[in-house]
Write an enzyme that holds these catalytic residues in place. Structure first.
Site, PDB file in Angstrom:
ATOM      1  CG  ASP A 376      -1.892  -1.166   1.165  1.00 35.12           C
ATOM      2  OD1 ASP A 376      -2.821  -1.092   0.355  1.00 35.12           O
ATOM      3  OD2 ASP A 376      -1.710  -2.142   1.902  1.00 35.12           O
ATOM      4  CB  THR A 377       2.487   2.841  -2.261  1.00 32.96           C
ATOM      5  OG1 THR A 377       3.263   1.778  -1.724  1.00 32.96           O
ATOM      6  CG2 THR A 377       3.407   3.963  -2.662  1.00 32.96           C
TER       7      THR A 377
END
Length: 573
Positions: A376-377
């Site tokens: 997740d970014t």
């Protein structure tokens, strides 16, 4: 190689696209959160440039999408300076603690190929706060206090949580632990739902500390540093105050290749930008992609095999180049691409992928096990009215990272060290004061004259180089405008893993997002791919989330696209 020019000015709207592209001339911002995009636009309108606006968005995203990003993680930046046509890379990745050794890990009874993702040993020094400050100081026009003000307001006054973010926030909330975890929960003690107002005054105080005292005095030393060390000590980590105090950003040259006459820039190792460039070199050797038809089995097979070729060597050789030799120039050369394609590529079958043998290989290949969950970014970008472009990415790695929240700080500590291998023979083996393999990569492309073509990126762990390959090909091979290039269904070579090595490429499968024509999956299966098709709903997160801003150098018109798989928004001015 003949140069190709995408269709412009896109006279006809293709209603397969879920959204219209956004246009402007004085500046444009794009992110996965509308409120973060508004923060970036506000800074542009206050006289800031692309660098200032990007950092404002980075901080605002920490508030509005903390289940993906934060000041407790790492970040990377590519900056295109319009006056010189120069692209600069800035690395905001922190090193592992000096006390983190393979011997210490084994002494604790941790076996297998990787650290547990929630372990305090996965916390490398957060690089984001120093990079935010250095980006503004190096390229910006405003002071850090002004740039962080929109995020401070969001944290202290509250904001409504967006729907897709609420889903992922809830899914990741079980990871939260530590003395400060209440900062991410509502008064009822659960993750906030869509439309709920959420505040994070602890994070506001952290931002004020960095704004007033600078990153090194306000984050890497003093109250916040002590809170980080205390939280990690409680979880049996090994980070010390000295580990934090020694951190500095790295300014360097980006790596690059050409694709159809356009120059594609990526951040160098320890990031996997090299995988994207290798895949583009391979796919460029495939003539007549347009003649195959976009999304046909022939087209997808060529792109998938190019990506697998890029991954198998990147997973073997990519590591911290300041600790071990990484043969970057060899890997991204056109000659190597020709050799590897001749060795392995067949138009009628999927290859059994093995790493290539270079003149001075670092280590022998390693074996592997199963794949891993996606990361997740947040990826976001800005192009200002002068044509400066800032391509930026910031990440916790997995969800809230380790989920550890230092007391009174309002942010979680990332788990980037999970990308290390626990294999002494591999260049990416865990070790002290070392960068792990990094998945997050921003991108910039320039046209044959060296003018900015676009800032672009697609987040999502090992989907990122795949997203880069697909959106660049969509624009340069098939003439798509930015929004259409992002809307188009994607494939994912699924299961590759830096913490388990290049053998995961042999074991990987292919995921196809819903929207591909009937028969495509069967066509790929006939070529030997293991395929799972019609991935939809929130499961589409596996295909990443991107943003693209393209600039016409003759008119200055900006064309922006934002990810339809997220809550994102482009704002043009």
């Amino acid at each position: 190689m003949a140069q190709t020019k995408p269709t412009e000015p896109f006279h006809m709207m293709d209603f397969r696209s879920r959204r219209s592209p956004v246009l402007g001339t004085r500046g444009m911002v794009a992110s996965s959160q509308p409120l973060a995009s508004e923060a970036g636009m506000r800074i542009l309108q206050q006289g800031g440039n692309a660098a200032d606006a990007a950092v404002a968005m980075a901080a605002a995203l920490n508030v509005t999408e903390p289940c993906s990003t934060g000041i407790g993680g790492d970040a990377f930046c590519l900056f295109f300076e319009a006056s010189s046509k120069k692209v600069t890379a800035m690395l905001g990745c922190g090193r592992s603690p000096a006390g983190l050794t393979l011997e210490e890990v084994r002494k604790r009874g941790i076996g297998g190929p990787e650290l547990p993702p929630g372990s305090a040993l996965c916390v490398t020094v957060p690089g984001a706060p120093a990079l935010w400050e250095d980006t503004v100081k190096t390229f910006g026009r405003l002071d850090l206090k002004q740039v962080l003000q929109p995020a401070i307001e969001l944290a202290e006054e509250g904001f409504p949580v967006a729907p897709v973010t609420a889903y992922h926030w809830q899914a990741a909330s079980m990871e939260l632990r530590g003395p400060g975890k209440a900062a991410f929960l509502n008064p009822q003690g659960r993750a906030p739902g869509a439309g709920e107002i959420q505040k994070n005054p602890d994070l506001g105080r952290t931002f004020r500390s960095v704004a007033e005292h600078g990153a090194h005095e306000g984050f890497y030393k003093g109250r916040i540093a002590k809170a980080i060390v205390a939280a990690l000590d409680k979880e049996k980590g090994v980070m010390t105050a000295d580990d934090l105090a020694q951190h500095r950003s790295t300014v360097t040259r980006p790596i690059h290749t050409t694709y159809r006459g356009y120059t594609i820039y990526e951040v160098p190792p320890p990031t996997q930008g090299v995988a994207a460039l290798m895949a583009m070199n391979s796919l460029e050797l495939e003539g007549g992609l347009k003649g195959m038809g976009w999304g046909s089995p022939q087209h997808l097979h060529a792109a998938i095999e190019s990506m697998r070729l890029g991954f198998v060597d990147t997973l073997q050789y990519n590591a911290d180049p300041e600790v071990v030799p990484v043969p970057i120039d060899d890997l991204i050369s056109k000659e190597y691409a020709k050799r590897r394609r001749a060795e392995l590529y067949r138009p009628d079958r999927a290859a059994v992928m093995e790493p290539g043998i270079l003149a001075s290989p670092s280590t022998p290949p390693t074996e592997s096990n199963e794949g891993r969950r996606s990361g997740d970014t947040v990826y976001f970008n800005v192009v200002d009215g002068e044509g400066n472009g800032c391509s930026y990415i910031n990440s916790n790695y997995m969800g809230f990272g380790t989920g550890i929240v230092p007391e009174g700080c309002g942010f979680t500590l990332h788990n980037r060290g999970h990308n290390f291998l626990l294999d002494a023979k591999h260049p990416n083996c865990l070790g002290p004061r070392k960068w792990p393999y990094h998945t997050i990569i921003p991108g910039i492309a320039t046209d044959p004259q060296g003018d900015l073509f676009c800032t672009f990126g697609v987040m999502g762990a090992f989907q990122q180089p795949q997203g880069h390959l697909q959106v660049i090909s969509n624009m340069l091979d098939f003439g798509m405008e930015p929004q259409m290039a992002l809307d188009a269904p994607r494939f994912s070579v699924y299961g590759v893993d830096s913490a388990e090595g290049p053998g995961t490429v042999r074991e990987s499968s292919v995921l196809l997002e819903e929207g591909f024509s009937a028969g495509v999956a069967q066509g790929l299966e006939k070529r030997g791919h293991v395929v799972r098709a019609n991935i939809g709903g929130h499961a589409r997160a596996v295909f990443g989330r991107g943003q693209i801003i393209r600039r016409n150098p003759e008119t200055g018109v900006l064309w922006g696209g934002s990810e339809p798989r997220a809550d994102g928004q482009v704002i043009g001015w």
